[in-house]
Enzyme design. Structure first.
Site, mmCIF file in Angstrom:
data_model
loop_
_atom_site.group_PDB
_atom_site.id
_atom_site.type_symbol
_atom_site.label_atom_id
_atom_site.label_comp_id
_atom_site.label_asym_id
_atom_site.label_seq_id
_atom_site.Cartn_x
_atom_site.Cartn_y
_atom_site.Cartn_z
ATOM 1 N N GLY A 121 0.838 -1.212 0.000
ATOM 2 C CA GLY A 121 0.000 0.000 0.000
ATOM 3 C C GLY A 121 0.859 1.243 0.000
ATOM 4 N N GLY A 177 0.315 4.383 -0.786
ATOM 5 C CA GLY A 177 -0.314 5.709 -0.764
ATOM 6 C C GLY A 177 0.635 6.666 -0.056
ATOM 7 C CB VAL A 180 -5.137 -1.293 2.102
ATOM 8 C CG1 VAL A 180 -3.977 -1.899 1.348
ATOM 9 C CG2 VAL A 180 -5.660 -2.269 3.151
ATOM 10 C CB SER A 183 -0.357 9.861 15.438
ATOM 11 O OG SER A 183 -0.702 11.240 15.377
ATOM 12 N N GLY A 184 0.918 11.405 12.987
ATOM 13 C CA GLY A 184 1.909 12.412 12.624
ATOM 14 C C GLY A 184 1.769 12.882 11.191
ATOM 15 C CE LYS A 216 -3.363 7.969 14.736
ATOM 16 N NZ LYS A 216 -4.430 8.492 13.954
ATOM 17 C CG HIS A 239 -3.645 10.509 18.939
ATOM 18 N ND1 HIS A 239 -4.014 10.973 17.683
ATOM 19 C CD2 HIS A 239 -2.498 11.160 19.239
ATOM 20 C CE1 HIS A 239 -3.135 11.856 17.254
ATOM 21 N NE2 HIS A 239 -2.194 11.989 18.184
ATOM 22 C CG ASN A 240 -7.132 10.186 15.303
ATOM 23 O OD1 ASN A 240 -5.972 10.174 15.702
ATOM 24 N ND2 ASN A 240 -7.453 9.909 14.070
ATOM 25 C CD GLU A 270 -5.904 14.612 15.030
ATOM 26 O OE1 GLU A 270 -4.985 13.782 15.221
ATOM 27 O OE2 GLU A 270 -6.559 14.618 13.969
ATOM 28 C CE LYS A 311 -9.460 11.532 5.548
ATOM 29 N NZ LYS A 311 -8.591 12.358 6.421
HETATM 30 C C1 6PG Z 1 -2.826 11.592 12.925
HETATM 31 C C2 6PG Z 1 -4.125 12.091 12.396
HETATM 32 C C3 6PG Z 1 -4.492 11.322 11.172
HETATM 33 C C4 6PG Z 1 -5.543 11.993 10.344
HETATM 34 C C5 6PG Z 1 -6.878 12.027 10.983
HETATM 35 C C6 6PG Z 1 -7.751 13.074 10.381
HETATM 36 O O1 6PG Z 1 -2.806 11.227 14.083
HETATM 37 O O2 6PG Z 1 -1.849 11.590 12.194
HETATM 38 O O3 6PG Z 1 -5.104 11.952 13.353
HETATM 39 O O4 6PG Z 1 -4.796 10.027 11.576
HETATM 40 O O5 6PG Z 1 -5.147 13.285 10.036
HETATM 41 O O6 6PG Z 1 -7.439 10.770 10.789
HETATM 42 O O7 6PG Z 1 -9.000 12.814 10.828
HETATM 43 P P1 6PG Z 1 -10.267 13.583 10.330
HETATM 44 O O8 6PG Z 1 -10.229 13.565 8.827
HETATM 45 O O9 6PG Z 1 -11.399 12.816 10.894
HETATM 46 O O10 6PG Z 1 -10.129 14.979 10.855
#
Ligand code: 6PG
Length: 474
Positions: A10, A12, A78, A132-133, A186, A189-190, A193, A264
């Site tokens: 994958g 991408g 993927v 993440s990052g 994770k 974490h989001n 975020e 997402k």
């Molecule tokens: C990370 C981000 C990454 C992504 C998010 C965006 O930790 O690197 O969180 O995983 O940028 O999934 O999420 P949204 O599109 O839901 O804002």
């Protein structure tokens, strides 16, 4: 033929960057992708960076698997959902006992748990890995949250440790627990975020609509804040976003971007997990709700026409906003870590909050100075609620009056502060020894005989409530 240390499927943006990071750290990596054009583009990128000699491109899946050293570690990058299951089915007949699949997307943790359970009896390891990052992190050092088969984690550990971000030399990677633990962490974490981003956006809204500041003036404030207790990646990039100028119009880019946020799924999953666990996570829920409201642009235009423009006056200072953000952040992280602690207990993952805070100190989107303080607060795993940790209680006592001023002034000024106000409401609810659920219990018993408790008299008691039907008939 030389064998690769690890394989990756994958190519991408995230997959390609991770693969380049792995090659750069001296490992040989086999790469595969459904479209061969992506493989060719990747080889070119590797050549441009002088890394091609450590890359084994294999368009054929069988040859790809065979080119990886046993026991094999195969990263799949993927799209989350069915493509992951399909890829597992394709790989399964090609793998040998002891090999492992490392799934590094943003997968729903229960899917990861199901895949782990499915592969375990077949002798195939499954690691659900949260990375993440963003693209830069993947290329130069992400934070890596590993969950799943522990034995196979040790096979992949040298590679993952070498590519992870470092905080004062400590790699931001750890195996956290069995099954879906890594992807759960994770996801939260989001969720955190989302809360951070929303609270920053709310404070920006107060500056723009309440204090009449232009984008450049807001940018200056965020830059200054980044030198203080709010120092973090998100505050830093906010300064950059606010100061960017659109080349075509010469106006601040941020003023031209449509106020409609995408999502997402991980924020929603965090809120659902919190609700299912019975853990209040108002900051995450508020942030998700705010994105949903933002997406209803046409409805908001119609509502503004109906209710009129907001008056938007506030009586607060920039210092108030800084302190309010700090207090809101403490509450949001308190909630996020409580969700993790509770899930860990329910799933038997044995998650260590201190370890999680430690691997979030660099590489990931929520990295901040603050997380170093949290790592110390959770050391020894004595506490699960940050508000009860002395150092954070002191911070909260100092910063919460400003949060109160901002929320009340924002409410009077008709400025929406979903996340900041729900954080304050959580704080005030959490710190009240006597709440108002006695009335809820009375209501529940009135209409449904659900029972209530009176100290000293016992539980499952009932009130002698009047019948409204009988009263109406009289
Ligand atoms: C990370 C981000 C990454 C992504 C998010 C965006 O930790 O690197 O969180 O995983 O940028 O999934 O999420 P949204 O599109 O839901 O804002």
């Amino acid at each position: 033929m030389s064998k690769a240390d690890i394989g990756l499927i994958g190519l991408g943006v995230m997959g390609a960057n991770l693969a380049l990071n792995i090659a750069e750290k001296g490992h040989t990596i086999a790469v595969n992708n459904r479209s061969t054009a992506k493989i060719d583009a990747f080889v070119e990128a590797a050549q441009a960076e002088g890394l091609a000699e450590r890359v084994l491109p294999e368009a054929d899946l069988v040859a790809f698997v065979q080119s990886v050293k046993k026991p094999r570690s195969i990263i799949i990058m993927v799209k989350a959902g069915k493509p992951v299951d399909d890829m597992i089915e394709q790989l399964l007949p090609l793998l040998d006992e002891g090999d492992a699949i490392l799934e590094c997307g943003n997968s729903l943790f229960s899917d990861t748990q199901r895949r782990f359970d499915y592969l375990k009896p077949k002798g195939i390891g499954y690691l659900g890995v949260g990375v993440s990052g963003g693209a830069e992190g993947a290329r130069h050092g992400p934070s890596i949250m590993v969950g799943g088969s522990k034995a196979q984690w040790h096979d992949a550990e040298p590679v993952l440790t070498s590519i992870a971000a470092k905080f004062k030399g400590e790699p931001c990677v750890a195996w956290l627990g069995e099954g879906g633990a890594g992807h759960f962490v994770k996801t939260i974490h989001n969720g955190i975020e989302y809360g951070d981003m929303q609270m920053i956006a709310e404070v920006y809204g107060v500056m723009r609509d309440g204090l009449g500041m232009d984008a450049a003036a807001c940018a200056e404030v965020f830059k200054r804040w980044n030198e203080g207790p709010l120092n973090s990646y998100l505050i830093e990039i906010t300064g950059h976003v606010l100061e960017a100028i659109d080349g075509e119009s010469g106006t601040p880019l941020v003023d031209m971007i449509l106020d409609r946020a995408g999502q997402k799924g991980t924020g929603v999953w965090s809120a659902i997990a919190a609700q299912q666990l019975g853990v209040p996570a108002t900051a995450i829920e508020g942030a998700v709700a705010a994105r949903s409201i933002s997406s209803r642009k046409q409805e908001r235009i119609a509502a503004e026409a109906l209710y009129g423009k907001r008056q938007g006056k506030v009586d607060i200072t920039i210092d108030d906003l800084e302190q309010a953000l700090l207090a809101g952040k403490i509450v949001s992280y308190t909630q996020g870590f409580s969700v993790i602690a509770s899930a860990s207990e329910e799933q038997g993952w044995g998650l260590k909050l201190a370890t999680i805070a430690r691997i979030w100190r660099a590489g990931c989107i929520i990295r901040s100075r603050f997380l170093d303080q949290m790592a110390s607060a959770f050391a020894g795993d004595a506490a699960t609620n940050l508000l009860m940790v002395p150092a954070f209680a002191t911070l909260m006592k100092e910063a919460s009056p400003a949060l109160r001023r901002v929320v009340s002034s924002g409410a009077l000024g008709e400025l929406p502060l979903i996340c900041l106000s729900s954080s304050l409401a959580y704080f005030d609810s959490y710190r009240q020894a006597r709440g108002t659920a006695n009335l809820i219990q009375g209501q529940r018993d009135f209409f449904g005989s659900h029972g209530f408790e009176i100290e000293g008299r016992g539980a499952d008691l009932h009130g002698d409530w009047p019948s409204l039907v009988e009263q109406a008939a009289e």
